[in-house]
Design an enzyme around this catalytic site. Sequence first.
Site, PDB file in Angstrom:
ATOM      1  N   ASP A  92      -4.655  84.443 112.924  1.00  0.00           N
ATOM      2  CA  ASP A  92      -4.637  83.198 112.484  1.00  0.00           C
ATOM      3  C   ASP A  92      -3.325  83.439 111.462  1.00  0.00           C
ATOM      4  O   ASP A  92      -3.361  84.711 110.836  1.00  0.00           O
ATOM      5  CB  ASP A  92      -5.566  82.278 111.920  1.00  0.00           C
ATOM      6  N   GLU A 154      -8.994  83.914 109.167  1.00  0.00           N
ATOM      7  CA  GLU A 154      -9.138  84.518 107.739  1.00  0.00           C
ATOM      8  C   GLU A 154      -8.189  83.774 106.884  1.00  0.00           C
ATOM      9  O   GLU A 154      -8.779  83.744 105.544  1.00  0.00           O
ATOM     10  CB  GLU A 154      -8.310  85.999 107.948  1.00  0.00           C
TER      11      GLU A 154
END
Length: 451
Positions: A92, A154
Site C-alpha cells: 500500500d 502499513e
Amino acid sequence: MTEDAMRTRVRELMPRARADLAEMVAFESVYDPTQPAPPDCARMVEWLEKAFTEAGVSDVRSHVTADGSQAVTGRVPGPPDAPTVLLYFHHDVQPPLDADAWESPAWTFTERDGRWYGRGAADCKGNIAVHLTALRAIGDELGVNVKIVGEGSEEQGSGGIEDFVPKNTELLRADAILILDSGNIEVGRPTLTTSLRGIANVVVSVETLASAMHSGMFGGAAPDALAALIAMLATLRDDAGNTTVGGLDSDQAWSGIDYPEDQFRPDATVLDGVDTIGSGSIAETVWARPAATVLGIDCPPVVGSSASVVPRARARINLRVPPGMDAKAAQDALIAHLHDVAPWHVRVSVEREAIGAPFSGSTEGPAFEAISSAMSSAYGTEVVQQGQGGSIPLCTVLQETFPEAEIMLFGVEEPRCLIHAPNESVDPTEIEHLALAEALFLRDYGSTVGH
C-alpha cells in the site's frame, strides 16, 4: 556464481526492475480501513501473486487480514537444514496529497534527472523491485529457505498484519527477517537501521460555546475554542523547539552515526534562513528523542470565515516515541498534559488513535554479519548504522512473535526519495545495489550458521 557474475546478472535485470516499478506505480493502492478499498488494492495483490510466482516463489497467495487489507505470502525451498529468511515489504502507499506540487503525475512512472518518480516508487514498491530482482538473480545458488510476506495497510497503522503474524507463526517463522522499508543515510552509503521511534497519536477536541457568536458583540469575554487550542498546542514545544510533554524525558543521547546539519537541511527541505529545532544534535532529535507534531487542525478556513468567536476546534497530534519509552505510557502522558494545560476550564476531550512500540533491531549475530558483509560488497564501502524517526509497528510484533530471529532493516528510501511527500522518487542505483546485496545474502547466509 562469483560476486562479479552476480553483479552482472543483477545489472542485466535492471530493465525488468524498471518495468516492474512502472507497473506497480500505476496501481493506486491507497488502503484505508475506514473506507471501501479501491479496486487497485486488489489489482496490486494480483500483480504481486503473478510477479513473485514468475520469480520462482511457490504457493504465493493472499490472505484477508483483520482490517480488511490483504497480506501476500509465499516460499522458496532451499537446501535441507538451511536457515530460513523472511522477506518483508508492504504494497500500500500514501495518498498523493497536494497534487499541484507534483511535477509529473503521481500514478505515472516518470524518469527525470536519473531518478524514477511516482507515488510508491520508493515506499515501498521500490523495495518490492529489490526482492524480485534478487530472487531472479539468485537462480539455483539459493543457500537458504525463503519466505515472503507483503503487507497491505502499513501506511494506515499495520493493524491487519499485526493480527495476522501471531496467528500464522509456522507460515512466517524464520531465523532472519529482512524488513525492506527503510533507507541509506544518503545515496551510495550502505546503512542498516537499528532503531525506530514508536508512535502514539491522539485527537484533542476543545469546546467553549453552544454556537459561533458575533466577535464584535461577544469577542473579548466569550472563550474562543480555537485560541484555547492554539495555547494548548503551543505548550508541546519550548522556545528551542524541544518537545515538552509533561512526564516525558526529552534529553536522550544517540551514539551511532551523526546526521550533519548541512546534510539534514536539504534532506528535510528546510528553507534558507529558517532554523532547525531542538537543543540536541540532529541525530538525537530525530532518532532518539520524543517529538510531538501537530498533523492537522479542524477550524474555520480563512476563505469563507466569518467574524465569529469559534465554539469548537480540534487537532490531531502525532507523538514519536524513542526506544526505551513505552508508547502507551507516552500517550497517557500526552493526554494528561493536554488536560493540564487547557485554559479557562474549556471542555477538553481526547480520542486515542494509533499506538506503535519503538523498536531496536539486531546489531550482532550471523545474519547481521552476513547482511553487513553483503551490503559492503555490493556498495564497495563499509556499512553504517542509523536510527529512524519513523515507525514500523510490525517490527515489534515480529520481535515478540519470533524472539530468536535476527531482524534487519534497510531499503531504497534514502532522504532524497521524499517518501510521503510530492515528487516521491527512487535512485535506481539503490535498487541495483540492494538487489545485489540481498542476492549475496541469500546465497551466503546459510553457510554461516549450522542447523
